[in-house]
Design a protein around this motif. Structure first.
Motif, PDB file in Angstrom:
ATOM      1  N   TYR A  42      45.547 -27.402   7.383  1.00 16.02           N
ATOM      2  CA  TYR A  42      44.583 -28.514   7.358  1.00 16.02           C
ATOM      3  C   TYR A  42      43.414 -28.252   8.298  1.00 16.02           C
ATOM      4  CZ  TYR A  42      48.313 -31.130   5.079  1.00 16.02           C
ATOM      5  OH  TYR A  42      49.283 -31.550   4.207  1.00 16.02           O
ATOM      6  N   LYS A  43      42.312 -28.951   8.057  1.00 14.47           N
ATOM      7  CA  LYS A  43      41.131 -28.902   8.927  1.00 14.47           C
ATOM      8  C   LYS A  43      41.326 -29.924  10.039  1.00 14.47           C
ATOM      9  CE  LYS A  43      36.117 -29.403   8.845  1.00 14.47           C
ATOM     10  NZ  LYS A  43      34.970 -29.702   7.971  1.00 14.47           N
ATOM     11  N   GLY A  44      41.570 -29.444  11.250  1.00 15.87           N
ATOM     12  CA  GLY A  44      41.756 -30.325  12.406  1.00 15.87           C
ATOM     13  C   GLY A  44      42.827 -31.370  12.176  1.00 15.87           C
ATOM     14  N   THR A  46      42.531 -33.959  10.112  1.00 19.25           N
ATOM     15  CA  THR A  46      42.175 -34.678   8.892  1.00 19.25           C
ATOM     16  C   THR A  46      43.173 -34.363   7.775  1.00 19.25           C
ATOM     17  OG1 THR A  46      40.804 -32.926   7.944  1.00 19.25           O
ATOM     18  CG2 THR A  46      39.735 -34.424   9.519  1.00 19.25           C
ATOM     19  N   GLU A  48      42.073 -33.093   5.073  1.00 24.08           N
ATOM     20  CA  GLU A  48      41.370 -32.053   4.332  1.00 24.08           C
ATOM     21  C   GLU A  48      42.111 -30.720   4.439  1.00 24.08           C
ATOM     22  OE1 GLU A  48      36.957 -30.009   4.275  1.00 24.08           O
ATOM     23  OE2 GLU A  48      37.229 -31.973   5.220  1.00 24.08           O
ATOM     24  N   VAL A  50      42.472 -26.735   4.085  1.00 19.97           N
ATOM     25  CA  VAL A  50      41.648 -25.531   4.167  1.00 19.97           C
ATOM     26  C   VAL A  50      42.198 -24.480   3.205  1.00 19.97           C
ATOM     27  CG1 VAL A  50      40.878 -23.652   5.669  1.00 19.97           C
ATOM     28  CG2 VAL A  50      40.993 -25.996   6.546  1.00 19.97           C
ATOM     29  N   SER A  51      43.521 -24.269   3.248  1.00 23.68           N
ATOM     30  CA  SER A  51      44.146 -23.291   2.364  1.00 23.68           C
ATOM     31  C   SER A  51      45.633 -23.590   2.199  1.00 23.68           C
ATOM     32  CB  SER A  51      43.958 -21.867   2.890  1.00 23.68           C
ATOM     33  OG  SER A  51      44.640 -21.696   4.114  1.00 23.68           O
ATOM     34  N   SER A  67      42.222 -21.295  -1.718  1.00 26.02           N
ATOM     35  CA  SER A  67      41.213 -21.685  -0.728  1.00 26.02           C
ATOM     36  C   SER A  67      40.497 -22.935  -1.235  1.00 26.02           C
ATOM     37  CB  SER A  67      40.200 -20.568  -0.521  1.00 26.02           C
ATOM     38  OG  SER A  67      40.858 -19.417  -0.052  1.00 26.02           O
ATOM     39  N   ARG A  69      37.450 -26.090  -1.134  1.00 26.99           N
ATOM     40  CA  ARG A  69      36.114 -26.614  -0.852  1.00 26.99           C
ATOM     41  C   ARG A  69      36.229 -28.120  -1.024  1.00 26.99           C
ATOM     42  NH1 ARG A  69      32.206 -28.511  -4.054  1.00 26.99           N
ATOM     43  NH2 ARG A  69      33.151 -27.772  -5.976  1.00 26.99           N
ATOM     44  N   SER A  70      35.686 -28.888  -0.077  1.00 30.43           N
ATOM     45  CA  SER A  70      35.851 -30.348  -0.105  1.00 30.43           C
ATOM     46  C   SER A  70      34.517 -31.068  -0.121  1.00 30.43           C
ATOM     47  CB  SER A  70      36.629 -30.809   1.132  1.00 30.43           C
ATOM     48  OG  SER A  70      37.886 -30.196   1.180  1.00 30.43           O
ATOM     49  N   GLN A  79      38.989 -32.479  -3.166  1.00 27.81           N
ATOM     50  CA  GLN A  79      39.200 -31.118  -2.714  1.00 27.81           C
ATOM     51  C   GLN A  79      39.417 -30.211  -3.926  1.00 27.81           C
ATOM     52  OE1 GLN A  79      41.636 -31.156   1.173  1.00 27.81           O
ATOM     53  NE2 GLN A  79      42.366 -32.900  -0.031  1.00 27.81           N
TER      54      GLN A  79
END
Length: 179
Positions: A42-44, A46, A48, A50-51, A67, A69-70, A79
């Protein structure tokens, strides 16, 4: 009715933010064995992604990475997950709803996961190539779980006391005749 030996184990790992970070499935049915793991980054802090890395221990050549893209559309996070072949998955998330759509190599789409939440209730439906699981939660407690596959249908029902300890569990399985 005679059924071949089978074993199904699923394990889930969550981080401190209650996000699924790893999913492992081991399914042995007769002479067929599936042993796969999915790892999510995850991104941080969040939701969201990442991969995602999909490792197939049974057939390493089938392992791959997705991979992402959001983009944010109002209160909905969309996403897009890509593999070497192109678009593989779309995940749409908003506070009370989540939908995961997978794409085949021929471009056809199918829903693999849906989650609904309202007040103290949550319903989660998970599909894979082999089976469908539905989970019903009340106040974050699993109350009912149903599993449907080509060979069987099973239901688990749970009851809890006021201290949130499980006090009863009912289980029923029906096997289908397979040709």
């Amino acid at each position: 009715m005679e059924t071949p030996n089978s074993l199904l184990e699923k394990s889930y790992t969550y981080d401190t933010l209650n996000r699924l970070t790893s999913y492992h499935v081991f399914n042995s049915h007769g002479t067929d064995t599936v042993n796969q793991q999915q790892i999510i980054i995850y991104k941080g802090d969040t939701e969201e992604i990442v991969s995602e890395y999909f490792k197939d221990f049974s057939s390493p050549e089938n392992s791959y990475t997705v991979s992402y893209r959001s983009e944010q559309r109002g209160d909905t996070l969309v996403q897009y997950g890509y593999r070497e072949e192109g678009l593989d998955i779309i995940i749409k998330t908003r506070p009370d709803y989540r939908k995961k759509i997978m794409y085949n190599k021929n471009g056809s789409a199918y829903v693999t996961e849906t989650k609904y939440a309202q007040d103290d209730y949550q319903i989660e439906v998970i599909h894979d190539f082999y089976s469908t699981d539905s989970l019903f939660y009340k106040a974050n407690l699993l109350m009912r779980q149903a599993h449907l596959s080509p060979e069987m249908y099973s239901i688990y029902e749970y009851e809890y006391n006021t201290h949130l300890h499980i006090i009863s569990q009912r289980y029923k399985t029906t096997f289908y005749e397979t040709p």
